[in-house]
Design a protein around this motif. Structure first.
Motif, mmCIF file in Angstrom:
data_model
loop_
_atom_site.group_PDB
_atom_site.id
_atom_site.type_symbol
_atom_site.label_atom_id
_atom_site.label_comp_id
_atom_site.label_asym_id
_atom_site.label_seq_id
_atom_site.Cartn_x
_atom_site.Cartn_y
_atom_site.Cartn_z
ATOM 1 N N GLU A 183 0.099 -11.914 -5.559
ATOM 2 C CA GLU A 183 1.246 -11.069 -5.896
ATOM 3 C C GLU A 183 0.871 -9.587 -5.809
ATOM 4 O O GLU A 183 1.653 -8.777 -5.309
ATOM 5 C CB GLU A 183 1.752 -11.383 -7.300
ATOM 6 N N GLN A 184 -0.297 -9.250 -6.315
ATOM 7 C CA GLN A 184 -0.746 -7.866 -6.275
ATOM 8 C C GLN A 184 -0.944 -7.405 -4.835
ATOM 9 O O GLN A 184 -0.627 -6.271 -4.492
ATOM 10 C CB GLN A 184 -2.040 -7.708 -7.085
ATOM 11 N N THR A 185 -1.452 -8.280 -3.986
ATOM 12 C CA THR A 185 -1.653 -7.967 -2.579
ATOM 13 C C THR A 185 -0.316 -7.720 -1.891
ATOM 14 O O THR A 185 -0.180 -6.775 -1.101
ATOM 15 C CB THR A 185 -2.408 -9.113 -1.878
ATOM 16 N N ALA A 186 0.669 -8.532 -2.198
ATOM 17 C CA ALA A 186 1.996 -8.385 -1.594
ATOM 18 C C ALA A 186 2.657 -7.065 -1.976
ATOM 19 O O ALA A 186 3.494 -6.551 -1.233
ATOM 20 C CB ALA A 186 2.882 -9.554 -1.993
ATOM 21 N N ALA A 187 2.269 -6.495 -3.119
ATOM 22 C CA ALA A 187 2.870 -5.248 -3.600
ATOM 23 C C ALA A 187 2.130 -3.999 -3.113
ATOM 24 O O ALA A 187 2.551 -2.883 -3.420
ATOM 25 C CB ALA A 187 2.899 -5.263 -5.127
ATOM 26 N N LEU A 212 -3.304 -1.965 3.506
ATOM 27 C CA LEU A 212 -3.418 -3.261 4.170
ATOM 28 C C LEU A 212 -4.612 -3.372 5.106
ATOM 29 O O LEU A 212 -5.307 -4.393 5.106
ATOM 30 C CB LEU A 212 -2.117 -3.588 4.900
ATOM 31 N N ARG A 213 -4.889 -2.360 5.879
ATOM 32 C CA ARG A 213 -6.045 -2.430 6.783
ATOM 33 C C ARG A 213 -7.360 -2.475 5.998
ATOM 34 O O ARG A 213 -8.209 -3.328 6.276
ATOM 35 C CB ARG A 213 -6.024 -1.269 7.764
ATOM 36 N N PRO A 214 -7.553 -1.579 5.026
ATOM 37 C CA PRO A 214 -8.784 -1.686 4.228
ATOM 38 C C PRO A 214 -8.906 -3.028 3.504
ATOM 39 O O PRO A 214 -10.008 -3.556 3.363
ATOM 40 C CB PRO A 214 -8.682 -0.529 3.231
ATOM 41 N N LEU A 215 -7.780 -3.587 3.072
ATOM 42 C CA LEU A 215 -7.825 -4.887 2.402
ATOM 43 C C LEU A 215 -8.254 -5.974 3.378
ATOM 44 O O LEU A 215 -9.066 -6.834 3.031
ATOM 45 C CB LEU A 215 -6.469 -5.230 1.793
ATOM 46 N N ALA A 216 -7.750 -5.934 4.592
ATOM 47 C CA ALA A 216 -8.153 -6.921 5.609
ATOM 48 C C ALA A 216 -9.651 -6.817 5.887
ATOM 49 O O ALA A 216 -10.341 -7.838 6.028
ATOM 50 C CB ALA A 216 -7.357 -6.710 6.883
ATOM 51 N N GLU A 217 -10.165 -5.593 5.936
ATOM 52 C CA GLU A 217 -11.605 -5.396 6.142
ATOM 53 C C GLU A 217 -12.388 -5.942 4.957
ATOM 54 O O GLU A 217 -13.449 -6.556 5.135
ATOM 55 C CB GLU A 217 -11.898 -3.917 6.360
ATOM 56 N N LEU A 218 -11.862 -5.742 3.749
ATOM 57 C CA LEU A 218 -12.514 -6.285 2.555
ATOM 58 C C LEU A 218 -12.531 -7.807 2.596
ATOM 59 O O LEU A 218 -13.549 -8.425 2.280
ATOM 60 C CB LEU A 218 -11.811 -5.805 1.290
ATOM 61 N N PHE A 219 -11.428 -8.425 3.003
ATOM 62 C CA PHE A 219 -11.380 -9.884 3.084
ATOM 63 C C PHE A 219 -12.463 -10.414 4.020
ATOM 64 O O PHE A 219 -13.136 -11.397 3.715
ATOM 65 C CB PHE A 219 -10.003 -10.354 3.549
ATOM 66 N N THR A 220 -12.654 -9.747 5.140
ATOM 67 C CA THR A 220 -13.710 -10.147 6.075
ATOM 68 C C THR A 220 -15.075 -10.030 5.411
ATOM 69 O O THR A 220 -15.918 -10.925 5.525
ATOM 70 C CB THR A 220 -13.659 -9.284 7.353
ATOM 71 N N ARG A 259 -8.409 -10.342 -8.921
ATOM 72 C CA ARG A 259 -7.438 -9.258 -9.090
ATOM 73 C C ARG A 259 -7.616 -8.205 -7.993
ATOM 74 O O ARG A 259 -8.706 -7.976 -7.505
ATOM 75 C CB ARG A 259 -7.605 -8.563 -10.439
ATOM 76 N N ILE A 260 -6.496 -7.535 -7.701
ATOM 77 C CA ILE A 260 -6.467 -6.402 -6.777
ATOM 78 C C ILE A 260 -5.811 -5.242 -7.534
ATOM 79 O O ILE A 260 -4.736 -5.415 -8.117
ATOM 80 C CB ILE A 260 -5.628 -6.714 -5.518
ATOM 81 N N GLU A 261 -6.438 -4.085 -7.512
ATOM 82 C CA GLU A 261 -5.874 -2.907 -8.160
ATOM 83 C C GLU A 261 -5.703 -1.801 -7.136
ATOM 84 O O GLU A 261 -6.581 -1.581 -6.305
ATOM 85 C CB GLU A 261 -6.794 -2.409 -9.285
ATOM 86 N N TRP A 262 -4.556 -1.148 -7.194
ATOM 87 C CA TRP A 262 -4.284 0.010 -6.344
ATOM 88 C C TRP A 262 -3.426 0.946 -7.196
ATOM 89 O O TRP A 262 -2.200 0.851 -7.211
ATOM 90 C CB TRP A 262 -3.549 -0.391 -5.069
ATOM 91 N N GLY A 269 -8.487 1.444 -3.846
ATOM 92 C CA GLY A 269 -8.416 0.036 -4.205
ATOM 93 C C GLY A 269 -9.671 -0.506 -4.868
ATOM 94 O O GLY A 269 -10.782 -0.016 -4.636
ATOM 95 N N LEU A 270 -9.475 -1.517 -5.686
ATOM 96 C CA LEU A 270 -10.589 -2.206 -6.318
ATOM 97 C C LEU A 270 -10.254 -3.692 -6.399
ATOM 98 O O LEU A 270 -9.185 -4.075 -6.881
ATOM 99 C CB LEU A 270 -10.856 -1.668 -7.720
ATOM 100 N N ALA A 271 -11.155 -4.504 -5.913
ATOM 101 C CA ALA A 271 -11.011 -5.958 -5.974
ATOM 102 C C ALA A 271 -12.019 -6.506 -6.974
ATOM 103 O O ALA A 271 -13.163 -6.061 -7.023
ATOM 104 C CB ALA A 271 -11.250 -6.570 -4.598
#
Length: 81
Positions: free
Chosen positions: A12-16, A22-30, A77-80, A60-62
């Motif tokens: 839910e936090q990611t969707a918001a 989004l690009r930095p989050l995709a890099e973090l997921f990798t 959790r994801i924080e932005w 951002g902080l995961a």
């Protein structure tokens, strides 16, 4: 390689997140799938614990848990702000 599992609240936090995150989050997921131990300890008093944090993007902080036996990274959790 680790399987990335995303907690429903983190989903839910990611969707918001704003588009800029989004690009930095995709890099973090990798990164979490390939090198999850690269994060910082969630609790500095227990640096060898499996709960970690990792910054991404500008703000951002995961927070996540590495489950070594299962070869999984569980994103809590994801924080932005």
């Amino acid at each position: 390689m680790y399987k990335l599992v995303v907690d429903p609240i983190a989903e839910e936090q990611t969707a918001a997140l704003p588009d800029e995150a989004l690009r930095p989050l995709a890099e973090l997921f990798t990164l979490l799938e390939t090198a999850p131990w690269s994060g910082e300890p969630y609790n500095a008093a227990n640096p060898k614990a499996n709960m970690l944090t990792h910054a991404f993007g500008e703000r951002g902080l995961a927070t996540y848990i590495v489950l070594e036996d299962q070869r999984e990274t569980y994103l809590v959790r994801i924080e932005w702000p």
